[in-house]
Every structure is written in C-alpha cells, then in structure tokens.
Design a protein around this motif. Sequence first.
Motif, mmCIF file in Angstrom:
data_model
loop_
_atom_site.group_PDB
_atom_site.id
_atom_site.type_symbol
_atom_site.label_atom_id
_atom_site.label_comp_id
_atom_site.label_asym_id
_atom_site.label_seq_id
_atom_site.Cartn_x
_atom_site.Cartn_y
_atom_site.Cartn_z
ATOM 1 N N MET A 1 0.831 -1.185 0.000
ATOM 2 C CA MET A 1 0.000 0.000 0.000
ATOM 3 C C MET A 1 0.877 1.251 0.000
ATOM 4 S SD MET A 1 -3.273 -0.420 0.083
ATOM 5 C CE MET A 1 -4.412 -1.745 0.252
ATOM 6 N N PRO A 2 0.459 2.244 -0.719
ATOM 7 C CA PRO A 2 1.232 3.488 -0.743
ATOM 8 C C PRO A 2 1.192 4.191 0.610
ATOM 9 C CG PRO A 2 -0.782 3.683 -2.052
ATOM 10 C CD PRO A 2 -0.703 2.281 -1.567
ATOM 11 N N GLY A 3 2.140 5.076 0.829
ATOM 12 C CA GLY A 3 2.204 5.825 2.077
ATOM 13 C C GLY A 3 1.695 7.249 1.907
ATOM 14 N N GLY A 4 1.793 8.001 2.966
ATOM 15 C CA GLY A 4 1.431 9.417 2.938
ATOM 16 C C GLY A 4 -0.055 9.665 2.773
ATOM 17 N N VAL A 5 -0.374 10.881 2.352
ATOM 18 C CA VAL A 5 -1.767 11.288 2.175
ATOM 19 C C VAL A 5 -2.442 10.451 1.082
ATOM 20 C CG1 VAL A 5 -3.275 13.208 1.515
ATOM 21 C CG2 VAL A 5 -1.294 13.627 2.976
ATOM 22 N N PHE B 1 -0.972 -9.879 2.257
ATOM 23 C CA PHE B 1 0.100 -10.090 1.285
ATOM 24 C C PHE B 1 1.388 -9.477 1.828
ATOM 25 C CE2 PHE B 1 2.354 -9.871 -2.751
ATOM 26 C CZ PHE B 1 1.965 -11.065 -3.334
ATOM 27 N N PRO B 2 2.537 -10.116 1.596
ATOM 28 C CA PRO B 2 3.809 -9.576 2.099
ATOM 29 C C PRO B 2 4.137 -8.200 1.520
ATOM 30 C CG PRO B 2 4.119 -11.769 1.131
ATOM 31 C CD PRO B 2 2.719 -11.363 0.852
ATOM 32 N N THR B 3 4.910 -7.431 2.269
ATOM 33 C CA THR B 3 5.410 -6.155 1.763
ATOM 34 C C THR B 3 6.320 -6.421 0.562
ATOM 35 O OG1 THR B 3 7.383 -6.198 3.142
ATOM 36 C CG2 THR B 3 5.380 -5.165 4.096
ATOM 37 N N PRO B 4 6.600 -5.416 -0.246
ATOM 38 C CA PRO B 4 7.490 -5.634 -1.391
ATOM 39 C C PRO B 4 8.858 -6.199 -0.996
ATOM 40 C CG PRO B 4 6.328 -3.578 -1.675
ATOM 41 C CD PRO B 4 6.006 -4.073 -0.291
ATOM 42 N N ASP B 5 9.441 -5.694 0.086
ATOM 43 C CA ASP B 5 10.740 -6.221 0.533
ATOM 44 C C ASP B 5 10.625 -7.680 0.978
ATOM 45 O OD1 ASP B 5 12.384 -3.994 0.077
ATOM 46 O OD2 ASP B 5 11.792 -3.087 1.980
ATOM 47 N N PHE C 1 8.365 -9.859 0.020
ATOM 48 C CA PHE C 1 8.113 -10.699 -1.147
ATOM 49 C C PHE C 1 9.403 -10.939 -1.927
ATOM 50 C CE2 PHE C 1 6.587 -11.704 -5.427
ATOM 51 C CZ PHE C 1 5.690 -12.714 -5.127
ATOM 52 N N ALA C 2 10.227 -9.903 -2.056
ATOM 53 C CA ALA C 2 11.524 -10.057 -2.733
ATOM 54 C C ALA C 2 12.388 -11.076 -1.995
ATOM 55 C CB ALA C 2 12.230 -8.709 -2.829
ATOM 56 N N GLU C 3 12.355 -11.058 -0.667
ATOM 57 C CA GLU C 3 13.127 -12.032 0.111
ATOM 58 C C GLU C 3 12.599 -13.446 -0.116
ATOM 59 O OE1 GLU C 3 16.079 -13.636 2.206
ATOM 60 O OE2 GLU C 3 15.950 -11.554 1.515
ATOM 61 N N LEU C 4 11.286 -13.602 -0.199
ATOM 62 C CA LEU C 4 10.712 -14.922 -0.496
ATOM 63 C C LEU C 4 11.179 -15.419 -1.866
ATOM 64 C CD1 LEU C 4 7.046 -14.447 0.775
ATOM 65 C CD2 LEU C 4 8.798 -15.945 1.763
ATOM 66 N N MET C 5 11.274 -14.507 -2.821
ATOM 67 C CA MET C 5 11.784 -14.890 -4.139
ATOM 68 C C MET C 5 13.231 -15.368 -4.035
ATOM 69 S SD MET C 5 10.157 -11.949 -6.633
ATOM 70 C CE MET C 5 11.013 -12.549 -8.087
ATOM 71 N N ARG C 6 14.051 -14.645 -3.272
ATOM 72 C CA ARG C 6 15.456 -15.055 -3.092
ATOM 73 C C ARG C 6 15.531 -16.430 -2.435
ATOM 74 N NH1 ARG C 6 15.546 -9.650 -1.372
ATOM 75 N NH2 ARG C 6 16.417 -8.305 -2.989
ATOM 76 N N CYS D 1 3.207 -3.461 -7.262
ATOM 77 C CA CYS D 1 4.654 -3.549 -7.472
ATOM 78 C C CYS D 1 4.950 -4.642 -8.477
ATOM 79 C CB CYS D 1 5.376 -3.877 -6.161
ATOM 80 S SG CYS D 1 5.373 -2.517 -5.009
ATOM 81 N N LEU D 2 5.911 -4.369 -9.326
ATOM 82 C CA LEU D 2 6.381 -5.353 -10.296
ATOM 83 C C LEU D 2 7.676 -5.942 -9.752
ATOM 84 C CD1 LEU D 2 6.291 -6.691 -13.098
ATOM 85 C CD2 LEU D 2 7.600 -4.729 -13.944
#
Length: 79
Positions: free
Chosen positions: A1-5, A42-46, A48-53, A71-72
């Motif tokens: 999810m995006p941050g900020g306003v 769903f996992p955060t982008p970081d 999810f990237a770790e799960l891929m590794r 995120c792609l």
Amino acid sequence: MPGGVFGAAYRCYFRHVLPRLGGLVSGDASAYAYLPASVARFPTPDAFAELMREGGFEDVRWQPLTGGIACLHRGEKGR
C-alpha cells in the motif's frame, strides 16, 4: 500500500468504497468483501523479494507502480 496522504486516501477507498461499488456493479457484494483482507495479508514488497530469493531467484528487484498501489517484481532463476 502506498504511504502518505495518497496512501491514506487509497486505503479508505480500497476498504470502503471499492467493495460497495464492486457489489453494486456485479450484484454480488460478497465477491468483493474479501479483497481488502486478502491484500492486507500479502507480504510487503521487501518481504516478497526475500521470499523470491529464498525460492532460488537471483538479481531480485522490484518497482512500485501507480504510486505504490502495485509492485512489479523481477528475478532470474538459475538453471
């Protein structure tokens, strides 16, 4: 999810408006009720990237799209 306003506005839309609108358009409100809860798990982008590794992908990277709504993720699988 995006941050900020933008993220706060998007979360409100995603949790409250989208399920109701989807239910009105489709005639099946329950078909859209699960979506916010599913995305929240769903996992955060970081993460999810770790799960891929951990799954054997190399050169893993990700790029936020649409202000962080999606995120792609990319990686290369060794042979």
